[in-house]
Structures are given as C-alpha cells and as structure tokens.
Design an enzyme around this catalytic site. Structure first.
Site, PDB file in Angstrom:
ATOM      1  N   ALA A 173       0.814  -1.214   0.000  1.00  0.00           N
ATOM      2  CA  ALA A 173       0.000   0.000   0.000  1.00  0.00           C
ATOM      3  C   ALA A 173       0.846   1.263   0.000  1.00  0.00           C
ATOM      4  O   ALA A 173       0.458   2.281  -0.576  1.00  0.00           O
ATOM      5  CB  ALA A 173      -0.930   0.002   1.217  1.00  0.00           C
ATOM      6  N   TYR A 174       2.010   1.225   0.641  1.00  0.00           N
ATOM      7  CA  TYR A 174       2.863   2.409   0.685  1.00  0.00           C
ATOM      8  C   TYR A 174       3.313   2.793  -0.721  1.00  0.00           C
ATOM      9  O   TYR A 174       3.252   3.961  -1.119  1.00  0.00           O
ATOM     10  CB  TYR A 174       4.071   2.148   1.581  1.00  0.00           C
ATOM     11  CG  TYR A 174       5.002   3.324   1.712  1.00  0.00           C
ATOM     12  CD1 TYR A 174       4.722   4.352   2.612  1.00  0.00           C
ATOM     13  CD2 TYR A 174       6.169   3.411   0.952  1.00  0.00           C
ATOM     14  CE1 TYR A 174       5.576   5.440   2.743  1.00  0.00           C
ATOM     15  CE2 TYR A 174       7.025   4.490   1.077  1.00  0.00           C
ATOM     16  CZ  TYR A 174       6.727   5.501   1.972  1.00  0.00           C
ATOM     17  OH  TYR A 174       7.580   6.578   2.084  1.00  0.00           O
TER      18      TYR A 174
END
Length: 236
Positions: free
Chosen positions: A164-165
């Site tokens: 997700a980062y």
C-alpha cells in the site's frame, strides 16, 4: 545584495509542514525556521511538537504555530477547519510541505491486511489531497506559493513487499503532476515532488529493525533540497 535576505531567504514566508514532530518533517521545519520562515507545525500527538517548538524558539526563530492534525482519521471537514485556522492566524499560506508518511510493515500483496491498506492510503495519499485542496485558497493569497510532496523510490519503480505504501506514493506522484498541470494562469502554484532518498527515520527503523540506522544519512541532509524549493523564484 541584500545580506539579510541572503542569510534569511525564507523571511516572512508562512510554511506548513506535516509530520513535523520527527524525522524528515522535523528536519525540514527546523531548517526552514533557521532560514527565517514562520512555521505551522502539524503532527500528532501535539506534545511531540513541543520539542520542535522549543528548538525554534531557543534558536531565535519566529514563533511557530502548532496545528494538531490526525491524518489517519481526518476528513474533508477536519482539513478545512485546519486551513481556516491557518487563515485566521496568518491570512495566507506560502508553502505546504507534505512530510508525514506511514507504513506498518513490508508484506506480500497476498497477505496485506485490508484495514492496513486503507489506513496507509489515507495517511499517505487521501489526507494530503484533502489538506492541499483545503489550503488552495490560502496558497492563492501568497505572492509565490509552493506545494511540496515527499516522494519515494518505490513511487517511481514498484518494489516487492512495499504494498500500500508504494501504491499510495505512486498516487501522490500523480496528484503532484495533475496539480502542477492545473496550476497555471495568473497566479500559478509551484508544485514539486522530492524523493529525499533513504534516511535515518523512525519509519525506516520500523520496516528494517535489523538495520544499523547509523549507516544511513540523517534527515537533515535532505533539508537543503526542500529549502531551495521553498525560497521562491524571486529569491534564487
């Protein structure tokens, strides 16, 4: 040459920095204050900002304002309220610097928890969008406004396990490019995306607990790149 302007290139500029309590945000905030800027320090918990506030005050900088803002839970209303508070205090905003970042762990997409995915995207992408949007009227009131997004190597070439980062940082790159394209006209906003490189931060330590942090550059080494962008086109 105006010697005072050379020594204090950010004199009288109002600069909001997110993630200002530690790491890169703290380094940028302290460097900007030393260069003459009036800081709006944003982070949570508020108590963590007091050390930065005290450093700026002790160093003879302009007294900063503290803007507690939880990027994990804030919504459109919260960001607009924050912007209104800045407007009531200063009447404008010369620069918005997004330094806050969050990643809970490194993980395969197969195993990434849905709740953490949403949280990472909110802190690293949605909240910066909401805060930027809320601050646009204040930025338009500046003679030379600038918005700086903090990027990452995984925003430009996806790497395994960054999940997700990486997705959020790719999105932030896109947001920066779109905003830059839309910011022409009579009162343009300068938009920049800065990859500060791998630094000795709490985020890095959480993701790589076995790494010797002192093999990495300190966050302060990246601050000059931000100061150059903050200084303004008429002061270069």
């Amino acid at each position: 040459m105006d010697t005072h302007a050379t020594e204090k290139p950010l004199l009288e500029r109002i600069v909001l920095v997110t993630g200002a309590a530690e790491g890169l945000g703290r380094a940028v905030a302290l460097a900007a204050a030393a260069a003459g800027a009036t800081l709006v320090l944003s982070d949570l918990p508020e108590a963590d900002l007091n050390t930065v506030y005290d450093r700026i005050e002790t160093g003879g900088g302009a007294l900063p304002a503290i803007l507690p803002l939880n990027l994990d839970t804030t919504d459109e209303k919260g960001c607009r309220s924050a912007a209104e508070l800045v407007g009531e205090t200063f009447g404008r905003l010369d620069a918005l610097v997004h330094c806050a970042a969050f990643a809970p762990y490194l993980s395969r997409i197969d195993d990434y928890e849905h709740a953490e995915w949403e949280r990472v995207l909110r802190i690293n992408l949605t909240s910066p969008f909401l805060l930027t949007q809320a601050c646009l009227p204040l930025l338009h009131a500046s003679r030379d406004p600038v918005v700086i997004f903090t990027s990452d190597r995984v925003a430009r070439a996806g790497l395994a396990y960054w999940g997700a980062y990486a997705a959020a940082k790719f999105g932030l790159e896109g947001l920066a490019q779109v905003l830059a394209q839309e910011s022409g006209g009579r009162h343009p906003i300068r938009v920049a995306s800065v990859d500060p490189g791998t630094l000795r931060t709490g985020l890095r330590a959480r993701l790589y607990p076995g790494e010797d942090p002192f093999t990495l550059p300190a966050p302060e080494t990246a601050a000059p790149r931000y100061l150059q962008l903050l200084a303004g086109c008429d002061q270069k």
